[in-house]
Scaffold this motif. Structure first.
Motif, PDB file in Angstrom:
ATOM      1  N   VAL B  12     -75.308  18.839  -9.510  1.00 21.92           N
ATOM      2  CA  VAL B  12     -76.576  18.778  -8.828  1.00 21.92           C
ATOM      3  C   VAL B  12     -76.930  20.102  -8.054  1.00 21.92           C
ATOM      4  CG1 VAL B  12     -78.373  17.615  -7.314  1.00 21.92           C
ATOM      5  CG2 VAL B  12     -76.883  16.385  -9.071  1.00 21.92           C
ATOM      6  N   PHE B  13     -77.959  20.831  -8.245  1.00 21.38           N
ATOM      7  CA  PHE B  13     -78.071  21.956  -7.058  1.00 21.38           C
ATOM      8  C   PHE B  13     -79.234  21.870  -6.474  1.00 21.38           C
ATOM      9  CE2 PHE B  13     -75.520  23.176 -10.580  1.00 21.38           C
ATOM     10  CZ  PHE B  13     -74.380  23.888 -10.210  1.00 21.38           C
ATOM     11  N   HIS B  22     -80.467  27.877  -4.748  1.00 17.80           N
ATOM     12  CA  HIS B  22     -80.143  26.396  -5.082  1.00 17.80           C
ATOM     13  C   HIS B  22     -78.620  26.445  -4.726  1.00 17.80           C
ATOM     14  CE1 HIS B  22     -83.786  26.346  -6.970  1.00 17.80           C
ATOM     15  NE2 HIS B  22     -83.750  24.789  -7.242  1.00 17.80           N
ATOM     16  N   LYS B  23     -78.169  25.351  -4.126  1.00 19.74           N
ATOM     17  CA  LYS B  23     -76.609  24.955  -3.808  1.00 19.74           C
ATOM     18  C   LYS B  23     -76.047  23.747  -4.581  1.00 19.74           C
ATOM     19  CE  LYS B  23     -73.890  25.142   0.203  1.00 19.74           C
ATOM     20  NZ  LYS B  23     -73.954  24.453   1.487  1.00 19.74           N
ATOM     21  N   THR B  45     -81.529  13.651  -1.883  1.00 16.86           N
ATOM     22  CA  THR B  45     -82.498  14.057  -1.031  1.00 16.86           C
ATOM     23  C   THR B  45     -83.397  12.968  -0.646  1.00 16.86           C
ATOM     24  OG1 THR B  45     -84.218  14.119  -2.879  1.00 16.86           O
ATOM     25  CG2 THR B  45     -83.036  16.406  -2.520  1.00 16.86           C
ATOM     26  N   ARG B  46     -82.536  12.048   0.301  1.00 12.45           N
ATOM     27  CA  ARG B  46     -83.003  11.069   0.772  1.00 12.45           C
ATOM     28  C   ARG B  46     -83.927  11.395   2.201  1.00 12.45           C
ATOM     29  NH1 ARG B  46     -78.695   8.271  -1.196  1.00 12.45           N
ATOM     30  NH2 ARG B  46     -77.656   8.185   1.002  1.00 12.45           N
ATOM     31  N   ARG B  47     -83.322  12.477   2.778  1.00 12.89           N
ATOM     32  CA  ARG B  47     -84.021  12.722   4.148  1.00 12.89           C
ATOM     33  C   ARG B  47     -84.270  14.190   4.020  1.00 12.89           C
ATOM     34  NH1 ARG B  47     -79.963   9.372   4.559  1.00 12.89           N
ATOM     35  NH2 ARG B  47     -79.983   7.753   6.302  1.00 12.89           N
ATOM     36  N   GLN B  48     -85.382  14.523   3.001  1.00 13.28           N
ATOM     37  CA  GLN B  48     -85.906  15.981   3.144  1.00 13.28           C
ATOM     38  C   GLN B  48     -84.784  17.046   3.057  1.00 13.28           C
ATOM     39  OE1 GLN B  48     -88.273  14.931   6.614  1.00 13.28           O
ATOM     40  NE2 GLN B  48     -89.967  15.659   5.270  1.00 13.28           N
ATOM     41  N   GLU B  49     -83.760  16.791   2.428  1.00 14.03           N
ATOM     42  CA  GLU B  49     -82.720  17.744   2.175  1.00 14.03           C
ATOM     43  C   GLU B  49     -83.091  18.863   1.023  1.00 14.03           C
ATOM     44  OE1 GLU B  49     -81.964  14.416   1.949  1.00 14.03           O
ATOM     45  OE2 GLU B  49     -80.106  14.158   3.259  1.00 14.03           O
ATOM     46  N   GLY B  50     -84.361  18.567   0.586  1.00  5.75           N
ATOM     47  CA  GLY B  50     -84.619  19.779  -0.479  1.00  5.75           C
ATOM     48  C   GLY B  50     -86.014  19.785  -0.824  1.00  5.75           C
ATOM     49  N   VAL B  51     -86.139  20.807  -1.555  1.00  4.61           N
ATOM     50  CA  VAL B  51     -87.657  21.235  -2.153  1.00  4.61           C
ATOM     51  C   VAL B  51     -87.638  21.345  -3.580  1.00  4.61           C
ATOM     52  CG1 VAL B  51     -88.649  21.797   0.019  1.00  4.61           C
ATOM     53  CG2 VAL B  51     -87.498  23.548  -1.524  1.00  4.61           C
ATOM     54  N   SER B  52     -86.372  21.514  -4.028  1.00  8.61           N
ATOM     55  CA  SER B  52     -86.195  21.836  -5.667  1.00  8.61           C
ATOM     56  C   SER B  52     -84.960  21.324  -6.166  1.00  8.61           C
ATOM     57  CB  SER B  52     -86.523  23.163  -5.826  1.00  8.61           C
ATOM     58  OG  SER B  52     -86.228  23.522  -7.151  1.00  8.61           O
ATOM     59  N   LEU B  53     -84.827  20.934  -7.232  1.00  8.51           N
ATOM     60  CA  LEU B  53     -83.484  20.469  -7.840  1.00  8.51           C
ATOM     61  C   LEU B  53     -83.118  21.175  -9.142  1.00  8.51           C
ATOM     62  CD1 LEU B  53     -84.098  16.621  -7.247  1.00  8.51           C
ATOM     63  CD2 LEU B  53     -82.473  17.989  -6.129  1.00  8.51           C
ATOM     64  N   TRP B  54     -81.906  21.309  -9.343  1.00 11.43           N
ATOM     65  CA  TRP B  54     -81.392  21.661 -10.892  1.00 11.43           C
ATOM     66  C   TRP B  54     -80.579  20.879 -10.863  1.00 11.43           C
ATOM     67  CZ3 TRP B  54     -79.945  27.585 -10.097  1.00 11.43           C
ATOM     68  CH2 TRP B  54     -81.002  28.539  -9.993  1.00 11.43           C
ATOM     69  N   VAL B  55     -80.367  20.370 -12.239  1.00 13.81           N
ATOM     70  CA  VAL B  55     -79.347  19.587 -12.782  1.00 13.81           C
ATOM     71  C   VAL B  55     -78.553  20.232 -14.176  1.00 13.81           C
ATOM     72  CG1 VAL B  55     -80.264  17.358 -11.925  1.00 13.81           C
ATOM     73  CG2 VAL B  55     -80.734  18.163 -14.172  1.00 13.81           C
ATOM     74  N   VAL B  56     -77.499  20.154 -14.231  1.00  6.64           N
ATOM     75  CA  VAL B  56     -76.810  20.802 -15.435  1.00  6.64           C
ATOM     76  C   VAL B  56     -75.726  19.897 -15.950  1.00  6.64           C
ATOM     77  CG1 VAL B  56     -75.569  22.512 -14.051  1.00  6.64           C
ATOM     78  CG2 VAL B  56     -75.744  22.854 -16.489  1.00  6.64           C
TER      79      VAL B  56
END
Lengths: 331, 96
Positions: B12-13, B22-23, B45-56
């Motif tokens: 997960v990024f 993305h990290k 991202t339960r606490r607004q840790e992100g605005v976009s996700l990548w999965v691979v």
């Protein structure tokens, strides 16, 4: 990288001729505070110790959802219910981070779950105690999560990268758990006489089991020395237990509640609290499976796993169908 | 090595805020990519840790081997002239 597929290549050959040299190099890296990553060479004992510790930790998070989950439907207000749901969801998340970290060491999720459900793997003995009143939810947050934080903060600097990174994320979230618990206790302690009594009784129930969470006394601990040499563990069980007592005594005083230990007193010259002996017979009994809720907890996990089997299978079947449809092999 | 019943592993990024990369944040099991996104949302991202996700899929990642680290990264160590601080410019020369 957390990849499972890659880790397999990282498993060391049965007896590499230069094992001594590799181990020396490994220890040098650990001494230099370098992080060990999944594909790096590591001694088999280091790998096994980590698998055992990380998976026990993961199991504890998962089983730990049960005592508090017991109160979700009966939380006294909508806000308290929302808080409790968020906390229990966090515990599930922490279990998932930790299982992932353990998997980087070359063990599969299924194997880990099997070990828990078969009773082969241990989890924290604290979760084998019941939660008979709402105040237990507060006492767990304040004391059990408080003790967990004390144990976990040094693990953020653990030599194994994936474990350390999972712990950073967990510790960030754990602080909310402890504070909501203290807040709940404070509300009860300042409430009616009956509410205050309920808070005191919960404190009486959880105090000693919380002290046991730090594990056996240093003199009897089996895993201490190696773990400290490898910088998995930074402080001994007794050191952490002492720190927990010193932190918690003033918090209890502020609540105007009494810690259930007649021998507890401040030692001015040592600048620390002295406290009574922990009942290690009880600890060992609970660990052996004879605690008040061991059977119930495992039965609940087994039932949940069995009842979820069709969902896991259906999701895979659906994913396969979608994949075939996409590649044009199916209608 | 992949068990038929075990959901595959995804990395997960997370993009923490607009404008950032993305990290890599962690990993999870999911039946397919869509479920991986849904699980990543719940897990990371339960606490607004992100605005976009990548999965691979983890098995789709090729990583360098740590035992090759020296031969891969060492050659850059003695090329100090690649850095601006290598060059001493007289104080009289400005805005360089």
């Amino acid at each position: 990288m957390y990849t499972q597929g890659l880790d397999v290549q990282g498993l060391e050959p049965a007896a590499p001729p230069d094992a001594a040299l590799l181990e020396e190099r490994f220890l040098k890296r650990v001494d230099a505070e370098e992080k060990i990553e999944p594909k790096d060479w590591m001694p088999a004992r280091y790998r096994n110790t980590l698998i055992r510790q990380i998976s026990q930790h993961a199991h504890s998070e998962i089983v730990g959802m049960l005592p508090e989950g017991n109160w979700i439907t009966r939380a006294p207000t909508l806000l308290r219910k929302s808080i409790l749901i968020a906390k229990v969801q966090d515990e599930g998340g922490h279990g998932a981070y930790l299982y992932s970290a353990a998997e980087t060491l070359g063990v599969s999720r299924d194997q880990l779950i099997d070990q828990l459900l078969s009773g082969k793997a241990k989890y924290s003995s604290i979760f084998n105690y019941p939660t008979p009143t709402w105040a237990d939810v507060g006492a767990i947050g304040w004391l059990v999560d408080g003790a967990a934080i004390m144990n976990q903060i040094p693990l953020c600097r653990c030599s194994y990268g994936p474990y350390a990174r999972a712990m950073v994320r967990i510790c960030r979230e754990e602080s909310f758990h402890q504070r909501q618990g203290y807040d709940l206790m404070l509300q009860l302690a300042r409430g009616t006489a009956e509410q205050k009594r309920m808070a005191q009784e919960a404190l009486n129930r959880w105090w000693w089991p919380a002290l046991m969470m730090f594990g056996p006394p240093d003199a009897e601990s089996m895993h201490g020395t190696d773990s400290q040499r490898w910088k998995i563990k930074r402080f001994s069980n007794d050191e952490l237990r002492q720190k927990f007592v010193d932190f918690t005594v003033p918090q209890a005083r502020f609540l105007e509640l009494t810690l259930p230990d007649p021998l507890l007193r401040w030692n001015e010259s040592a600048q620390r609290h002295e406290f009574g002996p922990v009942d290690w017979t009880e600890f060992n009994q609970v660990l052996k499976g004879n605690g008040p809720c061991n059977t119930e907890r495992l039965a609940a996990r087994r039932e949940a796993h069995a009842r979820g089997a069709w969902v896991r299978e259906a999701a895979m079947a659906h994913a396969e169908k979608q994949r075939l449809r996409k590649t044009g092999l199916a209608a | 090595m992949e068990d038929k019943n075990q959901w595959p592993l995804y990395e997960v990024f997370v993009r923490a805020r607009g404008g950032l990369d993305h990290k890599h944040t962690g990993s999870l099991h999911a039946a397919d990519a869509r479920m991986a996104i849904e699980h990543a949302r719940d897990l990371y991202t339960r606490r607004q840790e992100g605005v976009s996700l990548w999965v691979v899929r983890s098995t789709d990642i090729t990583a360098s081997d740590p035992t090759d680290a020296d031969s891969l990264f060492e050659p850059a160590r003695d090329k100090v002239y690649r850095h601006p601080t290598f060059y001493e410019i007289p104080d009289e020369v400005k805005t360089l």
